[in-house]
Write a protein that holds these residues in place. Structure first.
Motif, PDB file in Angstrom:
ATOM      1  N   THR A   1       3.690   4.706  -8.922  1.00 40.85           N
ATOM      2  CA  THR A   1       4.458   6.001  -8.196  1.00 40.85           C
ATOM      3  C   THR A   1       3.942   6.432  -7.243  1.00 40.85           C
ATOM      4  O   THR A   1       4.646   7.035  -6.649  1.00 40.85           O
ATOM      5  CB  THR A   1       5.234   5.929  -9.722  1.00 40.85           C
ATOM      6  N   LYS A   2       2.765   6.430  -7.593  1.00 40.50           N
ATOM      7  CA  LYS A   2       2.189   8.000  -6.813  1.00 40.50           C
ATOM      8  C   LYS A   2       1.655   6.794  -4.792  1.00 40.50           C
ATOM      9  O   LYS A   2       1.883   7.646  -4.259  1.00 40.50           O
ATOM     10  CB  LYS A   2       0.736   8.368  -6.880  1.00 40.50           C
ATOM     11  N   LYS A   3       2.029   6.087  -5.001  1.00 35.46           N
ATOM     12  CA  LYS A   3       2.314   5.700  -3.612  1.00 35.46           C
ATOM     13  C   LYS A   3       3.859   4.915  -3.077  1.00 35.46           C
ATOM     14  O   LYS A   3       3.884   4.582  -2.025  1.00 35.46           O
ATOM     15  CB  LYS A   3       1.374   3.677  -3.439  1.00 35.46           C
ATOM     16  N   THR A   4       4.909   5.082  -3.508  1.00 38.00           N
ATOM     17  CA  THR A   4       6.375   5.391  -3.652  1.00 38.00           C
ATOM     18  C   THR A   4       7.247   6.945  -3.485  1.00 38.00           C
ATOM     19  O   THR A   4       6.728   7.554  -4.024  1.00 38.00           O
ATOM     20  CB  THR A   4       7.144   5.132  -4.832  1.00 38.00           C
ATOM     21  N   LYS A   5       7.798   6.476  -2.379  1.00 36.91           N
ATOM     22  CA  LYS A   5       8.828   7.292  -1.673  1.00 36.91           C
ATOM     23  C   LYS A   5      10.692   6.800  -2.159  1.00 36.91           C
ATOM     24  O   LYS A   5      10.469   5.920  -1.685  1.00 36.91           O
ATOM     25  CB  LYS A   5       8.591   7.741  -0.905  1.00 36.91           C
ATOM     26  N   VAL A   6      11.201   8.066  -2.693  1.00 36.47           N
ATOM     27  CA  VAL A   6      12.803   7.497  -2.663  1.00 36.47           C
ATOM     28  C   VAL A   6      13.291   7.635  -1.939  1.00 36.47           C
ATOM     29  O   VAL A   6      13.787   9.473  -2.424  1.00 36.47           O
ATOM     30  CB  VAL A   6      12.875   7.835  -4.699  1.00 36.47           C
TER      31      VAL A   6
ATOM     32  N   ASP B   1       0.749  -1.033   0.007  1.00 36.60           N
ATOM     33  CA  ASP B   1       0.147   0.219   0.320  1.00 36.60           C
ATOM     34  C   ASP B   1       1.297   1.040   0.398  1.00 36.60           C
ATOM     35  O   ASP B   1       0.627   2.295  -0.774  1.00 36.60           O
ATOM     36  CB  ASP B   1      -0.875  -0.015   0.885  1.00 36.60           C
ATOM     37  N   ALA B   2       2.195   1.482   0.766  1.00 35.97           N
ATOM     38  CA  ALA B   2       3.134   2.703   0.706  1.00 35.97           C
ATOM     39  C   ALA B   2       4.047   1.676   0.514  1.00 35.97           C
ATOM     40  O   ALA B   2       4.792   0.400   1.285  1.00 35.97           O
ATOM     41  CB  ALA B   2       2.578   2.912   1.763  1.00 35.97           C
ATOM     42  N   ILE B   3       5.002   2.348  -0.645  1.00 36.39           N
ATOM     43  CA  ILE B   3       6.942   2.317  -0.974  1.00 36.39           C
ATOM     44  C   ILE B   3       8.206   2.490   0.318  1.00 36.39           C
ATOM     45  O   ILE B   3       7.386   4.778  -0.125  1.00 36.39           O
ATOM     46  CB  ILE B   3       7.107   1.436  -2.292  1.00 36.39           C
ATOM     47  N   TYR B   4       8.852   2.279   0.114  1.00 35.65           N
ATOM     48  CA  TYR B   4      10.132   3.724   0.431  1.00 35.65           C
ATOM     49  C   TYR B   4      11.340   2.428  -0.279  1.00 35.65           C
ATOM     50  O   TYR B   4      11.783   1.847   0.483  1.00 35.65           O
ATOM     51  CB  TYR B   4       9.847   3.920   1.632  1.00 35.65           C
TER      52      TYR B   4
ATOM     53  N   GLY C   1      10.433  -0.581 -12.928  1.00 40.80           N
ATOM     54  CA  GLY C   1       8.852  -1.569 -11.909  1.00 40.80           C
ATOM     55  C   GLY C   1       7.671  -1.545 -10.958  1.00 40.80           C
ATOM     56  O   GLY C   1       6.810  -1.530 -11.592  1.00 40.80           O
ATOM     57  N   VAL C   2       8.473  -0.403 -10.383  1.00 40.26           N
ATOM     58  CA  VAL C   2       7.050   0.613  -9.328  1.00 40.26           C
ATOM     59  C   VAL C   2       5.985   0.937 -10.475  1.00 40.26           C
ATOM     60  O   VAL C   2       4.961   0.921 -10.877  1.00 40.26           O
ATOM     61  CB  VAL C   2       7.772   0.688  -8.847  1.00 40.26           C
TER      62      VAL C   2
END
Length: 324
Positions: free
Chosen positions: A268-273, A237-240, A261-262
């Motif tokens: 991408t909208k639920k991803t923080k790099v 649900d959320a990616i770091y 891949g994300v």
């Protein structure tokens, strides 16, 4: 060989050994008698060494064919490579899984954050099992162990007691509890399959969202990096997205490969790099709400990380505790 000498001197009855595909390919099991060979599953890994999945499977098959001639071959009937290993097996084959074709059939699975319970049925005989380990994949692993024990003649109650007695596998969905109202797991997942399993286990047990902090390892199979990104995008649900162990590779390049891949899986909208891993963990904890599960994947129980070709102190469990 030193270990085997020590085991013999200690008059050990059995040695339980995890055998890598590389060790089999390099003939390191030659001359070692195998009583029971167990297959959990076969998924993409070590292709930087073997080249293809077919060659990887052929190397693993040496544990089950005339190369080692085991007396018992314990196989996962539900695995995609089951038919391949079934044809290779030379010992008595005993299958486990949820399929009706299984000798030892897994039934009535119940999962919770603090463990699992299920039944194992063979014909008109059945036994109840429970473990402190969460997730369906741990049910499969424990069922493989139970099947091996039963094949060797252990009594069902002894098998059940042994499985129930295992309280923790260090770095494998290891719970970090400092009184917070969300769950934290530290896990060693470094392959697409392992990441999929731990994220799936999170959804099986979480009351809230599943959040994952992860990256990819440098100087290893590059093909699996975008695949891991896809898995995270589909299941978390959320990616770091952060750094794992870079070894001698450029960390930005590694992260970009995972991010592709994300992006492909529209996550991408639920991803923080966040390149700094400690900062990524801190952010995930800050975002977590009551009932969520935060999974710190990739480092597990290790107490060092290889960054830029140098080993540095890093205990993810202690870092998580201090941040909590």
């Amino acid at each position: 060989l030193k270990f085997f000498r020590q085991a013999r001197q200690a008059k050990a009855d059995f040695v339980v050994l995890e055998v890598s595909s590389q060790a089999l390919q390099q003939h390191k099991l030659v001359g070692i008698p195998v009583e029971v060979a167990i297959m959990t599953n076969l998924t993409q890994d070590h292709l930087d060494y073997h080249g293809t999945m077919e060659r990887y499977a052929e190397a693993k098959a040496r544990l089950f064919n005339n190369y080692t001639t085991p007396n018992y071959c314990i196989l996962n009937v539900d695995d995609n490579w089951y038919d391949f290993f079934l044809l290779e097996a030379v010992g008595q084959v005993v299958g486990y899984g949820q399929s009706a074709d299984s000798t030892e059939r897994i039934q009535f699975v119940k999962n919770a954050p603090d463990g699992s319970s299920w039944g194992l049925r063979n014909g008109d005989k059945s036994m109840a099992l429970q473990t402190h380990l969460a997730g369906l994949f741990n049910v499969y692993n424990a069922s493989a162990a139970a099947t091996a024990g039963l094949a060797l003649g252990l009594k069902p109650e002894v098998v059940a007691e042994g499985i129930a007695a295992l309280t923790l596998v260090p770095g494998r969905m290891e719970t970090i509890d400092k009184g917070q109202d969300f769950t934290v797991w530290v896990d060693f997942a470094i392959t697409p399959d392992a990441l999929e399993k731990v994220l799936t286990a999170g959804h099986e047990t979480a009351k809230g969202k599943v959040r994952v902090v992860f990256g990819a390892t440098g100087d290893r199979d590059k093909v699996k990096r975008p695949l891991m990104g896809e898995v995270a995008a589909k299941l978390a649900d959320a990616i770091y997205l952060t750094d794992d162990e870079t070894y001698t590779e450029d960390p930005d390049t590694i992260r970009q490969a995972v991010y592709q891949g994300v992006k492909k899986a529209k996550g991408t909208k639920k991803t923080k790099v966040i390149p700094d891993r400690q900062e990524a963990i801190k952010t995930a904890f800050k975002d977590a709400k009551k009932g969520d599960i935060v999974i710190l994947a990739g480092i597990g129980h290790e107490d060092t990380r290889n960054m830029g070709g140098k080993s540095i102190p890093w205990d993810e469990r202690e870092i998580a505790k201090s941040l909590l």
